[in-house]
Design a protein around this motif. Structure first.
Motif, short mmCIF file in Angstrom:
data_model
loop_
_atom_site.label_atom_id
_atom_site.label_comp_id
_atom_site.label_asym_id
_atom_site.label_seq_id
_atom_site.Cartn_x
_atom_site.Cartn_y
_atom_site.Cartn_z
N UNK A 1 0.72 -1.06 -0.11
CA UNK A 1 0.33 0.06 -0.01
C UNK A 1 0.78 1.44 0.12
N UNK A 2 0.32 2.38 -0.53
CA UNK A 2 1.02 3.55 0.17
C UNK A 2 1.28 3.83 1.10
N UNK A 3 2.35 4.94 1.81
CA UNK A 3 2.40 4.91 2.81
C UNK A 3 1.77 6.43 2.72
N UNK A 4 1.68 6.79 3.82
CA UNK A 4 0.90 8.45 4.06
C UNK A 4 1.81 9.53 3.83
N UNK A 5 3.03 9.02 3.89
CA UNK A 5 3.82 9.87 3.04
C UNK A 5 3.60 9.67 1.63
N UNK A 6 3.27 8.93 0.95
CA UNK A 6 2.84 9.04 -0.85
C UNK A 6 1.96 9.64 -0.41
N UNK A 7 0.97 9.42 0.28
CA UNK A 7 -0.35 10.22 -0.05
C UNK A 7 -0.24 11.89 0.18
N UNK A 8 0.13 11.66 0.86
CA UNK A 8 0.53 13.08 0.60
C UNK A 8 0.90 14.02 -0.25
#
Lengths: 99, 273
Positions: B152-159
């Motif tokens: 999954x995308x990390x939250x950093x990726x999402x940001x």
């Protein structure tokens, strides 16, 4: 075989029921007969919609959720149904926990 | 160029539409008051389209071909889920040109979404959209995120994805005013023994960090630690993406209630454009 075949069969079953008129929804045996590459153990779990075994095999929880809802289970039913598959104790304390 | 004139996130739970009275009245009232607040914002801001992020629930995609990001490019969307959600309408108007611009703009910024001309917006979108525009007239572009199937995308990726989305939307010259909305979360467990549990400590911490500059500690949260808050909680990726798109703008928490009857924490936050 791959758990993917189990999941594909369950997904196809849920989709077929969703799209069929209420009085013509297919049973799982009808869908499972369509040539999925399943072991005997997988076929048994699929054809009996044994949620505990399917969950323990690694079936995606979104599919478990769809099946449970389809079978009329409510939230209080999940714990006994999936009792043998409780997650292990936490190894790391999440940073947001105060106690 | 377009402006993001409204930006908010709201939790989505089928029960909020199917059986809203099942929640304690004061909790449901507080949650719906948050949605009413953003609906007033929308009425004042008059967006010409809404771009909405939500997690994938094996409605538009399955494991045979599951993208991390998918963008809807349809002129209209059939919504079979609307029937069981007891909604009046069943056809959502799409904005295909804006969808095409989003795909091209994301690719310029090194994100590679899947395309879909037949996406099926499910409860993740509809519970939020129906509150935003009960007439179902506002043109819509759905973006789905993989939030449940590792890797999954990390939250950093999402940001970072959200920052790119903000740039992409603001670079669109086909409209002047766009709403950007995230649906999903907060804490919930899906199809597993802990269904019904809500980690309120996580939710309060998450909402506090989300409002900090660059999301405080959230971007360093590894996926396995996030998963401790629930296997459905990863839908907060949409919230973190909105925070990225709106970085530098003030976030306001409009409502928060852990609604056990709906098996999920329900919140609404908005960013001042």
């Amino acid at each position: 075989m791959s758990i993917y075949q189990v999941q594909k069969c369950l997904f196809d079953y849920l989709r077929a029921r969703e799209h069929a008129p209420k009085d013509a929804r297919p049973e799982i045996a009808e869908i499972a007969a369509r040539g999925y590459d399943l072991t005997d153990e997988e076929r048994k779990a699929v054809e009996s919609l044994d949620l505990g075994t399917l969950y323990a095999m690694g079936t995606h929880p979104v599919l478990i959720n769809g099946l449970a809802r389809n079978m009329g289970y409510r939230k209080a039913d999940y714990r006994p149904l999936l009792a043998g598959s409780m997650p292990p104790e936490r190894k790391v304390k999440p940073r947001w926990l105060k106690s | 160029m377009a402006e993001i004139v409204t930006a908010y996130c709201a939790s989505h739970a089928p029960m909020q539409a199917v059986d809203p009275e099942s929640a304690p009245k004061h909790q449901a009232d507080n949650f719906f008051a948050g949605l009413e607040h953003v609906r007033d914002q929308v009425e004042r801001a008059q967006p010409q389209a809404v771009v909405m992020l939500s997690g994938e629930h094996f409605t538009s995609y399955f494991l045979d071909a599951l993208p991390q990001l998918g963008v809807g490019l349809a002129e209209k969307y059939n919504t079979p889920s609307a029937r069981w959600l007891r909604m009046e309408h069943s056809l959502l108007p799409g904005d295909a040109k804006l969808g095409e611009h989003i795909v091209a703009g994301l690719m310029e910024r090194r994100f590679w979404p899947a395309l879909s001309y037949e996406m099926e917006p499910d409860h993740g979108f509809l519970t939020v959209y129906d509150q935003l525009d009960p007439t179902w007239q506002l043109p819509f572009v759905p973006l789905v995120l993989n939030c449940t199937t590792p890797p999954l995308m990390t939250l950093r990726d999402s940001y970072e994805f959200g920052i790119a989305m903000g740039e992409v939307l603001r670079s669109y010259d086909g409209l002047e005013r766009v709403a950007f909305v995230g649906g999903g979360g907060l804490c919930h467990f899906v199809g597993e023994p802990r269904i019904g549990d809500i980690d309120e400590d996580f939710e309060r911490w998450f909402l506090e960090e989300l409002g900090k500059p660059d999301c405080g500690e959230l971007l360093d949260l590894p996926n396995d630690e996030l998963m401790e808050a629930g296997n459905g909680t990863g839908e907060v990726r949409a919230w973190v993406a909105l925070a990225g798109a709106m970085r530098g703008n003030q976030m306001t928490l409009l409502s928060y209630e852990a609604i056990y009857e709906w098996i999920i924490g329900m919140a609404v936050v908005t960013w001042t454009p």
